[in-house]
Design an enzyme around this catalytic site. Sequence first.
Site, PDB file in Angstrom:
ATOM      1  N   TYR A 189     -23.359 -57.781 -23.654  1.00  0.00           N
ATOM      2  CA  TYR A 189     -24.803 -57.935 -23.848  1.00  0.00           C
ATOM      3  C   TYR A 189     -25.588 -56.981 -22.950  1.00  0.00           C
ATOM      4  O   TYR A 189     -26.426 -56.208 -23.395  1.00  0.00           O
ATOM      5  CB  TYR A 189     -25.227 -59.380 -23.559  1.00  0.00           C
ATOM      6  CG  TYR A 189     -26.729 -59.564 -23.628  1.00  0.00           C
ATOM      7  CD1 TYR A 189     -27.342 -59.899 -24.820  1.00  0.00           C
ATOM      8  CD2 TYR A 189     -27.535 -59.362 -22.514  1.00  0.00           C
ATOM      9  CE1 TYR A 189     -28.725 -60.020 -24.910  1.00  0.00           C
ATOM     10  CE2 TYR A 189     -28.907 -59.468 -22.581  1.00  0.00           C
ATOM     11  CZ  TYR A 189     -29.496 -59.810 -23.788  1.00  0.00           C
ATOM     12  OH  TYR A 189     -30.869 -59.904 -23.866  1.00  0.00           O
ATOM     13  N   HIS A 190     -25.308 -57.035 -21.677  1.00  0.00           N
ATOM     14  CA  HIS A 190     -26.091 -56.274 -20.707  1.00  0.00           C
ATOM     15  C   HIS A 190     -25.788 -54.783 -20.793  1.00  0.00           C
ATOM     16  O   HIS A 190     -26.611 -53.952 -20.402  1.00  0.00           O
ATOM     17  CB  HIS A 190     -25.817 -56.801 -19.298  1.00  0.00           C
ATOM     18  CG  HIS A 190     -25.941 -58.284 -19.213  1.00  0.00           C
ATOM     19  ND1 HIS A 190     -24.874 -59.121 -19.492  1.00  0.00           N
ATOM     20  CD2 HIS A 190     -26.993 -59.085 -18.931  1.00  0.00           C
ATOM     21  CE1 HIS A 190     -25.275 -60.374 -19.374  1.00  0.00           C
ATOM     22  NE2 HIS A 190     -26.539 -60.378 -19.032  1.00  0.00           N
ATOM     23  N   ASP A 562     -34.125 -58.028  -7.835  1.00  0.00           N
ATOM     24  CA  ASP A 562     -34.076 -57.661  -9.246  1.00  0.00           C
ATOM     25  C   ASP A 562     -33.095 -56.506  -9.444  1.00  0.00           C
ATOM     26  O   ASP A 562     -33.298 -55.411  -8.936  1.00  0.00           O
ATOM     27  CB  ASP A 562     -35.479 -57.255  -9.719  1.00  0.00           C
ATOM     28  CG  ASP A 562     -35.474 -56.599 -11.084  1.00  0.00           C
ATOM     29  OD1 ASP A 562     -34.627 -56.992 -11.912  1.00  0.00           O
ATOM     30  OD2 ASP A 562     -36.308 -55.715 -11.315  1.00  0.00           O
ATOM     31  N   HIS A 564     -32.133 -55.337 -12.545  1.00  0.00           N
ATOM     32  CA  HIS A 564     -32.309 -54.644 -13.822  1.00  0.00           C
ATOM     33  C   HIS A 564     -32.913 -53.267 -13.533  1.00  0.00           C
ATOM     34  O   HIS A 564     -34.123 -53.111 -13.430  1.00  0.00           O
ATOM     35  CB  HIS A 564     -33.206 -55.453 -14.758  1.00  0.00           C
ATOM     36  CG  HIS A 564     -32.522 -56.667 -15.312  1.00  0.00           C
ATOM     37  ND1 HIS A 564     -32.462 -57.853 -14.625  1.00  0.00           N
ATOM     38  CD2 HIS A 564     -31.864 -56.870 -16.485  1.00  0.00           C
ATOM     39  CE1 HIS A 564     -31.796 -58.741 -15.352  1.00  0.00           C
ATOM     40  NE2 HIS A 564     -31.419 -58.166 -16.472  1.00  0.00           N
TER      41      HIS A 564
END
Length: 685
Positions: A189-190, A562, A564
Amino acid sequence: MTYHQNPQADATKTAPPEASEPGRQRDRPWLMRTYAGHSSAEASNALYRRNLAKGQTGLSVAFDLPTQTGYDPDHVLALGEVGRVGVPISHLGDMRRLFEDIPLERMNTSMTINATAMWMLALLQVVAEEQGADIATLQGTTQNDIVKEYLSRGTHVFPPGPSLRLTTDMITYAVNHIPKWNPINICSYHLQEAGATPVQEIAYAMSTAIAVLDAVFASGRIPEERHGDVVARISFFVNAGVRFVEEMCKMRAFGRIWDDVTRERYGVRNPRQRRFRYGVQVNSLGLTEAQPENNVQRIVLEMLAVTLSKDARARAVQLPAWNEALGLPRPWDQQWSLRIQQVLAHESDLLEYDDIFAGSHVVEAKVGELVEQATAEMAHIAELGGVMAAVESGYLKSQLVASHAERRARIESGAEKIVGVNIHESTEPNPLTADLDRAIMTVDPAGEARVVAALHDWRLSRDQPRVDKALVTLRGAAAGAENLMPATLECARAGVTTGEWASALRDVFGEFRAPTGVSGAPVAVSAEASGELADVRRKVAATAAELGGGRLRLLVGKPGLDGHSNGAEQIAVRARDAGFEVVYQGIRLTPEQIVSAAVAEDVHCVGLSILSGSHAALVPDVLGRLRRAGVDDIPVIVGGIIPAADAADLRAAGVAAVFTPKDFGITGIIGRIVDEIRRANKLEV
């Protein structure tokens, strides 16, 4: 409300018979989940019970970033992150409150947790035991795929070797003690969110699965006759984008390769044990801030990719909400996404038929192409020494950064069309977002202080000598070769906190900073003399000359937890291609570290990237430290998922510019950065 029965069973008892042709057997629906958690264990527990009452058939726990990265809520890196993107779980008491009145023995519980997966499974097991459950009956999944954390999501803690050991220990423990549990969810997914093509998504995920299975079987803790039992518990978590025909073919290719690998490499003869078992969340990255109502049909198309084909149908599905590009969805938004699944499963005739794509020459050709290309890439990764070596060398990360840069370039050029973003941009006023402040859920800033205070109370109330002894035992186990799960379970029972458990392992294993992939990424946008990038390059060079020569220097910073980093990486790559000298040290930096680097590197601009919602706490901290360092003339820009009201507050606090997902033109953003540097230095713009 207290749940004493399986909600899925309750729904079966009370729902009217579903219409179908006489004699035709309907297939069983997939598990329906909603990825959820926020603020506190108590608030998340209430949300879970409401969702179960609405017909959700499986729990999917979102943990906050301190929990995912092994920090307690009072750690300096946890500032502004507590309860933002998930629920904070600091110790056994929190896990008790999270599942209060929810019988774990009757649930199928998925936990999106990786570096601290062993710790969360231990807490869950102890709570289940306290509820009177037989742990051998527990069903669910811990994500526990650390490779994709190095490549895309950024919540890794330990180096690859020790991380693989934690995964191996947990799998061997679960197979022997919690046989119905999926101890790992290999995640592609990532990878897609980080730019992976379907071929890369398949190849990298399969290479990860091979590395994990090789390590488990090499441990000697699983007899050869039980290798099939291990393979049968390996699950996958995939992404489904809006190109739903290609995505459906990707799932069939996944299943075909997995069947070959498990049969030929590991000798698993039972076809049921070789089944490709996967859950899915459809592509949150593809959701847009512009015309967000379009996200509903995107979500539906992406769901079809993993449900239409019976032979490649997901075992569990969780859908994002239409407004996730704006901020944290409200319970009503999550309900809408759940109802999308329920309408397809219960109102349509999808579940009445065998695979509707069987025999399609178009599908077979596409699947064959994906299988051929993915297996070739898997062979290349094997030549590099396997997936862990390919992580440490930076090969995998640089490939993803390059693929993502190419996709962004296609969007900017219009070759890849996104409705409402680079095509059909005119729109009527949107009643869903007429009041942006109420279109998303906000987390009470005072909640962090309450969580920290509760943590301090927990520490004061526990048996400290037992805690100390448990941590000594854990460090000893980590320094040796024994399975870490028994020592971790004792830590859970003793009252050890998440940060203490991870800190003990950090003492032994050390920490790891993954390669950024920025320096090795090729140029994605050509700089023709008449192109936009060429114009920006000329402006960069002219500005540098006016400021006294040399090159313009841009610091790209990721404050807080974070991980991402996709947006930050793409800004760094494009700024490099525009002629900037880019300072990018990767993720998980404190405001103090960012300001120290800005001063030491004498940068012309500081760019901060934050997607977790912690901008309100972290950006003012950076601004204040720049003022105290005497360099408050350096313009600061911010990018991330930032509501309009917050963006206005940041600009009022001194931020030069705020960019959100609607600002998709990266070259244009680089041009704006040059303009802000010129304004700050009183040059004509």
